[in-house]
Design a protein around this motif. Sequence first.
Motif, PDB file in Angstrom:
ATOM      1  N   ILE A 284      33.357  36.150  33.169  1.00 16.28           N
ATOM      2  CA  ILE A 284      33.583  36.526  34.573  1.00 16.28           C
ATOM      3  C   ILE A 284      34.206  35.351  35.308  1.00 16.28           C
ATOM      4  O   ILE A 284      33.757  34.203  35.167  1.00 16.28           O
ATOM      5  CB  ILE A 284      32.240  36.877  35.261  1.00 16.28           C
ATOM      6  N   SER A 285      35.242  35.610  36.093  1.00 18.30           N
ATOM      7  CA  SER A 285      35.709  34.569  37.018  1.00 18.30           C
ATOM      8  C   SER A 285      35.747  35.171  38.422  1.00 18.30           C
ATOM      9  O   SER A 285      36.096  36.342  38.589  1.00 18.30           O
ATOM     10  CB  SER A 285      37.086  34.038  36.604  1.00 18.30           C
ATOM     11  N   ILE A 286      35.338  34.364  39.378  1.00 18.68           N
ATOM     12  CA  ILE A 286      35.285  34.834  40.773  1.00 18.68           C
ATOM     13  C   ILE A 286      36.446  34.186  41.518  1.00 18.68           C
ATOM     14  O   ILE A 286      36.688  32.980  41.350  1.00 18.68           O
ATOM     15  CB  ILE A 286      33.955  34.399  41.447  1.00 18.68           C
ATOM     16  N   CYS A 287      37.128  34.959  42.330  1.00 17.27           N
ATOM     17  CA  CYS A 287      38.276  34.392  43.049  1.00 17.27           C
ATOM     18  C   CYS A 287      37.802  33.290  43.996  1.00 17.27           C
ATOM     19  O   CYS A 287      36.697  33.354  44.529  1.00 17.27           O
ATOM     20  CB  CYS A 287      38.993  35.481  43.848  1.00 17.27           C
TER      21      CYS A 287
ATOM     22  N   ARG B 205      42.900  33.937  33.078  1.00 15.37           N
ATOM     23  CA  ARG B 205      42.722  32.912  32.036  1.00 15.37           C
ATOM     24  C   ARG B 205      41.275  32.415  32.045  1.00 15.37           C
ATOM     25  O   ARG B 205      40.633  32.297  30.994  1.00 15.37           O
ATOM     26  CB  ARG B 205      43.685  31.750  32.325  1.00 15.37           C
ATOM     27  N   ASP B 206      40.741  32.154  33.239  1.00 10.20           N
ATOM     28  CA  ASP B 206      39.383  31.622  33.321  1.00 10.20           C
ATOM     29  C   ASP B 206      38.353  32.653  32.863  1.00 10.20           C
ATOM     30  O   ASP B 206      37.358  32.299  32.218  1.00 10.20           O
ATOM     31  CB  ASP B 206      39.096  31.158  34.751  1.00 10.20           C
ATOM     32  N   ALA B 207      38.622  33.909  33.199  1.00 11.93           N
ATOM     33  CA  ALA B 207      37.703  34.964  32.718  1.00 11.93           C
ATOM     34  C   ALA B 207      37.742  35.006  31.191  1.00 11.93           C
ATOM     35  O   ALA B 207      36.700  35.166  30.538  1.00 11.93           O
ATOM     36  CB  ALA B 207      38.108  36.310  33.305  1.00 11.93           C
TER      37      ALA B 207
ATOM     38  N   LEU C 231      36.688  40.483  35.238  1.00 11.99           N
ATOM     39  CA  LEU C 231      35.862  40.488  34.020  1.00 11.99           C
ATOM     40  C   LEU C 231      36.790  40.618  32.816  1.00 11.99           C
ATOM     41  O   LEU C 231      37.631  41.513  32.775  1.00 11.99           O
ATOM     42  CB  LEU C 231      34.906  41.690  34.027  1.00 11.99           C
ATOM     43  N   SER C 232      36.616  39.700  31.874  1.00  9.28           N
ATOM     44  CA  SER C 232      37.364  39.830  30.615  1.00  9.28           C
ATOM     45  C   SER C 232      36.360  40.268  29.563  1.00  9.28           C
ATOM     46  O   SER C 232      35.318  39.628  29.373  1.00  9.28           O
ATOM     47  CB  SER C 232      37.992  38.491  30.252  1.00  9.28           C
ATOM     48  N   LEU C 233      36.666  41.378  28.916  1.00 10.88           N
ATOM     49  CA  LEU C 233      35.675  42.005  28.038  1.00 10.88           C
ATOM     50  C   LEU C 233      36.245  42.172  26.626  1.00 10.88           C
ATOM     51  O   LEU C 233      37.380  42.596  26.476  1.00 10.88           O
ATOM     52  CB  LEU C 233      35.359  43.361  28.662  1.00 10.88           C
ATOM     53  N   ASP C 234      35.465  41.781  25.654  1.00 10.01           N
ATOM     54  CA  ASP C 234      35.926  41.890  24.266  1.00 10.01           C
ATOM     55  C   ASP C 234      34.792  42.484  23.436  1.00 10.01           C
ATOM     56  O   ASP C 234      33.649  42.043  23.553  1.00 10.01           O
ATOM     57  CB  ASP C 234      36.294  40.488  23.761  1.00 10.01           C
TER      58      ASP C 234
ATOM     59  N   MET D 250      34.271  24.480  31.519  1.00 10.53           N
ATOM     60  CA  MET D 250      34.880  25.280  30.451  1.00 10.53           C
ATOM     61  C   MET D 250      36.381  25.069  30.427  1.00 10.53           C
ATOM     62  O   MET D 250      37.008  24.985  29.377  1.00 10.53           O
ATOM     63  CB  MET D 250      34.621  26.771  30.684  1.00 10.53           C
ATOM     64  N   HIS D 251      36.933  24.987  31.613  1.00 14.30           N
ATOM     65  CA  HIS D 251      38.379  24.801  31.698  1.00 14.30           C
ATOM     66  C   HIS D 251      38.769  23.451  31.113  1.00 14.30           C
ATOM     67  O   HIS D 251      39.735  23.319  30.361  1.00 14.30           O
ATOM     68  CB  HIS D 251      38.835  24.926  33.154  1.00 14.30           C
TER      69      HIS D 251
END
Length: 749
Positions: free
Chosen positions: A421-424, A436-438, A330-333, A459-460
């Motif tokens: 959110i990015s899932i492996c 990066r994807d998150a 999770l990338s959170l801002d 998105m990528h």
Amino acid sequence: MRRFPNCFVTRKEKILEILLWTTVSLGAVSCAFAIINLPVSSIDVTFPFFTMAAIAVTTFLQIQLPRTKMHFTISDSVIFVALMLYGGEVGILIAIVESIYTSFKLKRKGVTIMPRTLLLNCAIAAIATQATVLVARGTIGGIQATVDSGTPTDFVTMMSVLVATQFMVNSLFVAVFAAIRSDKPIWKVWYEYCLNALLMFLTGGFLAAVVVKALHNLEPVLIGVAFVVAVVVFLTYKRHIEELRLTADQADTAERQRAEQAERHIEELQHYIREQERTSEELRESRERYRHAAFHDGLTNLPNRNLFIETLKFLLEKYKRTPNRKFAVLSLDLNRFKTINESLGHSVGDRLISHVAKRLSSLVRENDLVARFSGDSFGVILNNIQMADDAVQFARLIQRHIQKPFTIAGRQVFTDASIGISICNSNYEEAEDILRDADIAMYHAKDKTKECIVFDQAMHTRAMTLLQLETDLRCAIDRDELSVYYQPIVDLATMKLIGFEALMRWNHPQRGIIPPNEFIPVAEETGLIVPMTLWILQRSCSQMVEWQQRAPDNASLMISVNLSGKHFAHSDIVEQIRRVLLETNIKASSVKLEITESAVMENAETAIALLKNLRSLGLQLSIDDFGTGYSSLSYLHRFPIDMLKVDRSFVGTMEDGTENGEIVRTVIALGKTLGLSIVAEGIETIHQLHQLRILGCEYGQGYLFSRPVPVEEATVILDDKSRWQNIIPDNNPAVVAQNREFSRLRLAK
Ligand code: C2E
Ligand code: MG
Ligand code: MG
């Protein structure tokens, strides 16, 4: 000679014990033998005298051998004399007495003499004398008989036997005990310590021989001579020994100094080693600190990006081995953090970050990881999730908690978070790619003002396209791919051209013309907007100067150039623009800078100061896209501006009576109240033109007049003065005046 004044004070090895007691036993046997066989008849009045003289002599005539505990005395002469005058038994007893006496004397001087040492010394004295007696008897017959009636040769032989035996037995005992104690070979100890004593024995023997012979023959002269010789020998020897002692003392002192120095060196070395250990301990600690600092964030003490990436790498490897164990990143801002920071101060901002860090940490499970990357940006690794929805649920949980107010410095602070959110999955090769994807998903969430978004491949692709665009844009200026298009601005009352707006175009080698809406945001993001703005300003101002010189009535034409809000941050901006004005030689009053409403409103106070500075250059200022940026009226009247440009979204959909039409009407009224000119953007139809004219809008711009065109076409437009005269049939001054009056009345409503 004193053999062992203090030789058994240390712990004894068994062999020494045995040897000691064996020697003592043998000494006791000798002593008993002497007592039993004591020839009492042969002891006459001379015996007490002799004994006292012997004691006196041994008391005074005594030298300690340097660096040993041995003493040189003439006690051996006394024993030899006793042997010769009174027989073996008396000799043995005299030897024992002399031994006891000497030991006590030493004790009085402070030397510790153990009882066993005393016993041993006495035993050795007794054994040595007993051995001497036996050897003498076995070789030369009786000692006394030889003295009384032996030839001079017999006497010398006897003396040699006495001295040799006494010396050998004594020295052997000494050597054996010392060798055992010092772990050295017997012969070596004997050679080092005992051989010297031979001289004492020889002197003792010689003295005894002289004394006995003198007494025997009653020759006072001989006795005197013997005494003098003995004293001279003794004194010479004493001097020699003194010198030896001095040398030995000097050597001892030197050695002691060396030892002290060595000790000092050892202490220094130990100190140095301790220092080294302390330094290396400090080094280790500082390495630990650096290691911690390298992997943790200073403000929140959370793991930082480095540790986050390391953990991701580890999980990715694990996932490749056991793909059923999924994890999510999770990338959170935080949203509006910049505003909080700027309005409430950085210390409140920092405390907010710390509080958020604590809340996040309290939400995650033991195996999860929360990290702070920088500013208001956090990352979370969720371990062992079943499906993407688990991560979404968790992201929502985080958001609910972050939305709850934080109490900082007595006030409540609110924020919320955008989460990507990015899932492996098995496509991921590098840990950085998951993060990066998150991040990409998080930026999407921010853009779309959605709270959380799960990354997908589209998105990528978009992000890659943007990245490519950015790369290409960097080269665009150098490769001369940018160009200026000009869109006419028309006086709606006279339908005459009053100037142009310069609009940038990018002729991309592969993609063709790219519209500014696509590349301007990228330029703003990368800072390229600054050189690009200066470039278009330069180009369009030069062009305008050329046009103005083309015909006299062109002199009043204006050029409008868009100024990005991002350019405001440049402290140099006023100077840069002044330089362009100078270089192009354009009248400042012919230049109008357009700044979007949102850009000035974002930081109104700074904008006001900057606009004032720009205006001091003599140019005009216009607020672009007015109506879209939620202008505060309180600010608007403070902005040092000349013009408002009504956004084309209002003009495009204005119909009489609609809300947008009302907005346009209000903006025009506002402009008039504030003494500002109004330009309507995006006029596409005659109907819109009509309405605007009726509303009293002074200027207009739109496809109805012309699209933005390259310089050549713009020049054609410039030369065609009556181009728009016939767009509307009622374009005569009387109708225009009537329209203006009509609109004035409407505005006054
Ligand atoms: P803007 O400054 O509001 O420029 C007006 C935009 O409206 C131009 O779009 C223009 O082509 C368009 N337009 C004018 N009349 C009509 C009409 O009747 N109908 C329609 N549909 N559109 C009309 P353009 O050239 O695509 O520029 C878009 C925006 O990009 C500009 O809006 C401006 O904000 C920005 N821009 C363009 N060039 C520059 C530049 O050199 N610097 C900066 N900072 N921004 C620029
Ligand atoms: Mg504009
Ligand atoms: Mg505009």
